[in-house]
Motif scaffolding. Structure first.
Motif, mmCIF file in Angstrom:
data_model
loop_
_atom_site.group_PDB
_atom_site.id
_atom_site.type_symbol
_atom_site.label_atom_id
_atom_site.label_comp_id
_atom_site.label_asym_id
_atom_site.label_seq_id
_atom_site.Cartn_x
_atom_site.Cartn_y
_atom_site.Cartn_z
ATOM 1 N N CYS A 1 0.848 -1.208 0.000
ATOM 2 C CA CYS A 1 0.000 0.000 0.000
ATOM 3 C C CYS A 1 0.878 1.251 0.000
ATOM 4 O O CYS A 1 1.072 1.900 1.042
ATOM 5 C CB CYS A 1 -0.945 -0.013 1.195
ATOM 6 N N VAL A 2 1.355 1.606 -1.152
ATOM 7 C CA VAL A 2 2.300 2.716 -1.264
ATOM 8 C C VAL A 2 1.628 4.059 -0.998
ATOM 9 O O VAL A 2 2.232 4.983 -0.455
ATOM 10 C CB VAL A 2 2.949 2.711 -2.670
ATOM 11 N N ALA A 3 0.339 4.173 -1.366
ATOM 12 C CA ALA A 3 -0.365 5.447 -1.220
ATOM 13 C C ALA A 3 -0.974 5.637 0.160
ATOM 14 O O ALA A 3 -1.506 6.713 0.457
ATOM 15 C CB ALA A 3 -1.462 5.560 -2.283
ATOM 16 N N LEU A 4 -0.906 4.617 1.021
ATOM 17 C CA LEU A 4 -1.570 4.677 2.322
ATOM 18 C C LEU A 4 -1.032 5.824 3.173
ATOM 19 O O LEU A 4 0.174 5.981 3.328
ATOM 20 C CB LEU A 4 -1.378 3.352 3.060
ATOM 21 N N ARG A 5 -1.959 6.611 3.734
ATOM 22 C CA ARG A 5 -1.594 7.759 4.572
ATOM 23 C C ARG A 5 -2.002 7.555 6.033
ATOM 24 O O ARG A 5 -1.318 8.021 6.927
ATOM 25 C CB ARG A 5 -2.238 9.039 4.040
ATOM 26 N N LYS A 6 -3.138 6.873 6.258
ATOM 27 C CA LYS A 6 -3.627 6.728 7.623
ATOM 28 C C LYS A 6 -4.144 5.310 7.836
ATOM 29 O O LYS A 6 -4.896 4.781 7.027
ATOM 30 C CB LYS A 6 -4.727 7.745 7.906
ATOM 31 N N LEU A 7 -3.725 4.709 8.959
ATOM 32 C CA LEU A 7 -4.060 3.324 9.254
ATOM 33 C C LEU A 7 -4.561 3.215 10.684
ATOM 34 O O LEU A 7 -3.985 3.800 11.607
ATOM 35 C CB LEU A 7 -2.828 2.431 9.071
ATOM 36 N N CYS A 8 -5.655 2.472 10.845
ATOM 37 C CA CYS A 8 -6.224 2.242 12.169
ATOM 38 C C CYS A 8 -6.392 0.735 12.370
ATOM 39 O O CYS A 8 -6.988 0.050 11.536
ATOM 40 C CB CYS A 8 -7.578 2.947 12.289
ATOM 41 N N ILE A 9 -5.854 0.202 13.467
ATOM 42 C CA ILE A 9 -5.943 -1.219 13.777
ATOM 43 C C ILE A 9 -6.497 -1.363 15.196
ATOM 44 O O ILE A 9 -5.972 -0.768 16.130
ATOM 45 C CB ILE A 9 -4.570 -1.906 13.690
ATOM 46 N N LYS A 10 -7.570 -2.169 15.332
ATOM 47 C CA LYS A 10 -8.164 -2.356 16.653
ATOM 48 C C LYS A 10 -8.564 -3.815 16.841
ATOM 49 O O LYS A 10 -9.215 -4.415 15.979
ATOM 50 C CB LYS A 10 -9.398 -1.472 16.827
ATOM 51 N N GLY A 11 -8.173 -4.379 17.963
ATOM 52 C CA GLY A 11 -8.616 -5.711 18.329
ATOM 53 C C GLY A 11 -8.189 -6.795 17.370
ATOM 54 O O GLY A 11 -8.937 -7.754 17.156
ATOM 55 N N CYS A 12 -7.016 -6.675 16.786
ATOM 56 C CA CYS A 12 -6.483 -7.717 15.886
ATOM 57 C C CYS A 12 -5.259 -8.380 16.534
ATOM 58 O O CYS A 12 -4.637 -7.814 17.437
ATOM 59 C CB CYS A 12 -6.107 -7.101 14.537
ATOM 60 N N HIS A 13 -4.905 -9.555 16.024
ATOM 61 C CA HIS A 13 -3.773 -10.303 16.599
ATOM 62 C C HIS A 13 -2.471 -9.825 15.947
ATOM 63 O O HIS A 13 -1.797 -10.555 15.224
ATOM 64 C CB HIS A 13 -3.976 -11.799 16.372
ATOM 65 N N VAL A 14 -2.131 -8.588 16.241
ATOM 66 C CA VAL A 14 -0.945 -7.952 15.668
ATOM 67 C C VAL A 14 0.058 -7.709 16.791
ATOM 68 O O VAL A 14 -0.316 -7.332 17.907
ATOM 69 C CB VAL A 14 -1.315 -6.623 14.980
ATOM 70 N N SER A 15 1.326 -7.935 16.488
ATOM 71 C CA SER A 15 2.378 -7.743 17.486
ATOM 72 C C SER A 15 3.375 -6.691 17.011
ATOM 73 O O SER A 15 3.219 -6.091 15.940
ATOM 74 C CB SER A 15 3.105 -9.076 17.733
ATOM 75 N N ASP A 16 4.407 -6.502 17.816
ATOM 76 C CA ASP A 16 5.472 -5.555 17.448
ATOM 77 C C ASP A 16 6.100 -5.926 16.107
ATOM 78 O O ASP A 16 6.475 -5.052 15.322
ATOM 79 C CB ASP A 16 6.557 -5.550 18.531
ATOM 80 N N GLN A 17 6.193 -7.197 15.841
ATOM 81 C CA GLN A 17 6.836 -7.648 14.607
ATOM 82 C C GLN A 17 6.063 -7.168 13.376
ATOM 83 O O GLN A 17 6.659 -6.766 12.384
ATOM 84 C CB GLN A 17 6.931 -9.174 14.604
ATOM 85 N N GLY A 18 4.738 -7.202 13.445
ATOM 86 C CA GLY A 18 3.945 -6.733 12.316
ATOM 87 C C GLY A 18 4.024 -5.233 12.146
ATOM 88 O O GLY A 18 4.164 -4.725 11.026
ATOM 89 N N ILE A 19 3.940 -4.495 13.251
ATOM 90 C CA ILE A 19 3.999 -3.030 13.173
ATOM 91 C C ILE A 19 5.378 -2.564 12.728
ATOM 92 O O ILE A 19 5.536 -1.488 12.148
ATOM 93 C CB ILE A 19 3.632 -2.425 14.545
ATOM 94 N N GLU A 20 6.407 -3.388 12.989
ATOM 95 C CA GLU A 20 7.768 -3.012 12.602
ATOM 96 C C GLU A 20 7.893 -2.785 11.099
ATOM 97 O O GLU A 20 8.727 -1.995 10.643
ATOM 98 C CB GLU A 20 8.740 -4.110 13.033
ATOM 99 N N ALA A 21 7.032 -3.438 10.319
ATOM 100 C CA ALA A 21 7.100 -3.287 8.866
ATOM 101 C C ALA A 21 6.868 -1.844 8.427
ATOM 102 O O ALA A 21 7.334 -1.426 7.361
ATOM 103 C CB ALA A 21 6.075 -4.207 8.205
ATOM 104 N N PHE A 22 6.164 -1.048 9.253
ATOM 105 C CA PHE A 22 5.884 0.337 8.880
ATOM 106 C C PHE A 22 7.068 1.265 9.147
ATOM 107 O O PHE A 22 7.002 2.454 8.848
ATOM 108 C CB PHE A 22 4.645 0.837 9.622
ATOM 109 N N ALA A 23 8.122 0.729 9.718
ATOM 110 C CA ALA A 23 9.336 1.530 9.862
ATOM 111 C C ALA A 23 9.971 1.789 8.507
ATOM 112 O O ALA A 23 10.713 2.763 8.331
ATOM 113 C CB ALA A 23 10.326 0.818 10.787
ATOM 114 N N TRP A 24 9.681 0.920 7.533
ATOM 115 C CA TRP A 24 10.233 1.097 6.183
ATOM 116 C C TRP A 24 9.141 1.160 5.112
ATOM 117 O O TRP A 24 9.304 1.812 4.102
ATOM 118 C CB TRP A 24 11.180 -0.072 5.870
ATOM 119 N N GLY A 25 8.005 0.481 5.352
ATOM 120 C CA GLY A 25 6.949 0.440 4.348
ATOM 121 C C GLY A 25 6.048 1.654 4.379
ATOM 122 O O GLY A 25 6.148 2.523 5.250
ATOM 123 N N CYS A 26 5.132 1.717 3.388
ATOM 124 C CA CYS A 26 4.155 2.818 3.280
ATOM 125 C C CYS A 26 4.850 4.178 3.410
ATOM 126 O O CYS A 26 4.728 4.864 4.435
ATOM 127 C CB CYS A 26 3.064 2.695 4.336
#
Length: 549
Positions: A402-427
């Motif tokens: 999602c190259v054009a993504l500007r705003k992301l909201c995540i609630k109540g999902c099975h997401v950890s630090d490892q998944g969020i770490e991808a946004f340090a370089w992505g989007c």
């Protein structure tokens, strides 16, 4: 003596003077300074007495007042009589506490505010509201009204509405909530106000109390109506003639209204001049038949489908394949598992113009999320809430694709630090990410992400009080009285029980509908989506085409 005379005759001075002459010069200088000081004081006093605002034309003064807040305008109005008059003549918007006590003061109020074009009359539940006589008096004083809002005016009947209809014929926007007039008063408004463009009706008790509601509309206003919002009505289908007769209708919102809406939508779909651009459907008796009818709206750009338990993948696929202009799509599946990969993959394949996607209570797999991330190249705003299948792998797809993504909201999902770490370089265009009720995402990692991307705003588990305040303001923006539409349906839809709302079970699957009610999970509280996008609503950082963010 000769030298002195000679020096004096040549115009030179020896520098010596007598004591008498020095005193005379001192007194003369003192008198001169005193005189100058007195003149300066007199000039300053004269300047203090001058009112420089008198040189400002009334028109310019009115423009200044219009740029001030309501409180500052009130304070300025008591400065002098001229300011009081100019402020009153230039005020076009007025909100009044419409209790019965206001009736004797109506002539004085509208003598001062004789240019009002936007009027709001509100009364709380514990007070007796203004009656028909008061509303008639206001209608005679405000014949140029273009916007009228009635809230809690329970003493206003069909007769009072007929006065408004006959005297305020240039109305463009009308909104009412918790009022007691019925079909006769509404029809009077539609018959006489031929320029009406926006109509919002919420908890209209005069219509709700009737066992068999009289049909409402279409009337002369049907030719100009562009937006209709019906909310919490037992007899919402009585507005069917108005909806079907409004040929230029662009926005239709049906929220928690009883009745079988499939037939109405089918009839509407048969029209050749279908100009609907925006549709909101919340907690209705609606099935895939209704969604298939909606799919025949070729100009549809915005669709909110909230807690329609009889809607399945088939209906979503029909909408995705036929409505190629979709820009904003909100789906709240209420954890019914009737909308999943099949519908989402169809959206990914066909909705190439999608800019905003909100998925609540759905359980998509990595296949559908990968398809959305790969194909929806214009996606700028994404919200994923209450999903049991979205984890680090799916979030990584989003960060990568999602190259054009500007705003992301995540609630109540099975997401950890490892998944969020991808946004340090992505989007690369991401400006804000909000995470709530994801237990495996830690505050330390959020701090690391903020340090890694200084331009990225990272919000993690905000205070509940702050969330509630943001949602209330977002909910008010969503009623179309200030032009914002995104947060309302999502925030209201994600609550377990809505105060004063109407629960609409399906006639075909009543047992299943009842069974799903306790299974609200995280949606029993406030909605993160509404809070998040409600705050973003005021930032203006979104696409110029979004119309919301």
């Amino acid at each position: 003596m000769g030298q002195s005379a000679s020096a004096s005759s040549h115009g030179y001075s020896s520098g010596y003077s007598s004591p008498g002459s020095s005193r005379r010069r001192y007194l003369t200088a003192n008198q001169s300074e005193s005189s100058s000081f007195s003149e300066s004081n007199a000039q300053l006093s004269a300047v203090d007495d001058v009112d420089f605002t008198l040189e400002i034309p009334d028109e310019c003064l009115a423009l200044i007042f219009q740029s001030l807040s309501s409180g500052d305008r009130k304070r300025c109005s008591v400065v002098c009589r001229r300011w009081l008059a100019v402020e009153g003549e230039s005020r076009h918007r007025l909100a009044l506490n419409a209790t019965a006590d206001i009736h004797p003061h109506i002539p004085a109020i509208f003598t001062r505010f004789d240019s009002v074009t936007k009027l709001a009359l509100r009364c709380d539940r514990k007070s007796i509201s203004i009656n028909d006589d008061g509303l008639a008096l206001i209608s005679l004083r405000c014949r140029n009204l273009t916007r009228l809002k009635l809230r809690g005016c329970r003493q206003v009947t069909d007769l009072g509405m007929s006065f408004i209809a006959k005297n305020c014929k240039v109305l463009k926007k009308f909104s009412c909530g918790s009022c007691t007039f019925g079909a006769e008063g509404m029809n009077a408004l539609l018959d006489h106000c031929s320029t009406l463009e926006e109509l919002s009706v919420k908890r209209l008790r005069g219509v709700n109390d009737g066992v068999v509601a009289a049909p409402i509309g279409p009337g002369a206003a049907a030719a100009s109506l562009k937006s209709i919002c019906l909310k919490e009505l037992y007899n919402g289908l009585s507005f069917g003639p108005l909806i079907l007769g409004s040929k230029n209708l662009k926005t239709l919102k049906l929220l928690r209204c009883l009745g079988d809406w499939d037939r109405l939508l089918e009839t509407m779909a048969k029209r050749e001049d279908n100009n609907l651009v925006e549709i909101h459907l919340e907690r209705l008796q609606l099935s895939d038949i209704g969604l298939t009818a909606i799919s025949k709206c070729p100009k549809l750009e915005i669709l909110h489908l909230v807690k329609a338990l009889d809607c399945t993948n088939a209906g979503v696929v029909a909408v995705a394949e036929n409505c190629k202009l979709l820009r904003k799509l909100h789906i709240d599946g209420w954890r019914s598992n009737r909308i999943g990969d099949e519908g989402l993959i169809a959206i990914a394949k066909n909705s190439v113009n999608l800019q905003e996607l909100v998925l609540i209570g759905l359980n998509p797999s990595s296949v559908s999320m990968s398809a959305i991330a790969s194909n929806c190249k214009k996606l700028e705003r994404l919200a994923l809430c209450g999903s049991e299948t979205i984890g680090d792998a799916e979030i990584s797809y989003i960060a990568e694709k999602c190259v054009a993504l500007r705003k992301l909201c995540i609630k109540g999902c099975h997401v950890s630090d490892q998944g969020i770490e991808a946004f340090a370089w992505g989007c690369p265009n991401l400006v804000k990410i909000k995470v709530k009720k994801c237990r495996e995402v830690t505050s330390d990692f959020a701090d690391w992400l903020r340090a890694r991307r200084a331009t990225l705003t990272v919000s993690l588990d905000v205070e509940e009080a702050e969330v509630e305040a943001v949602e209330v303001s977002a909910s008010d923006a969503g009623e179309q009285e200030d032009g914002a539409e995104f947060p309302s349906s999502v925030s209201r839809a994600t609550n377990a029980g809505v105060a004063g709302g109407v629960d609409v079970p399906s006639s075909q699957n009543a047992g299943r509908s009842s069974a799903y009610k306790p299974r609200l999970g995280i949606f029993g509280g406030r909605s993160l989506v509404a809070c998040t996008f409600g705050r973003w609503l005021n930032t203006g950082n979104g696409s110029s085409n979004s119309g919301v963010l």
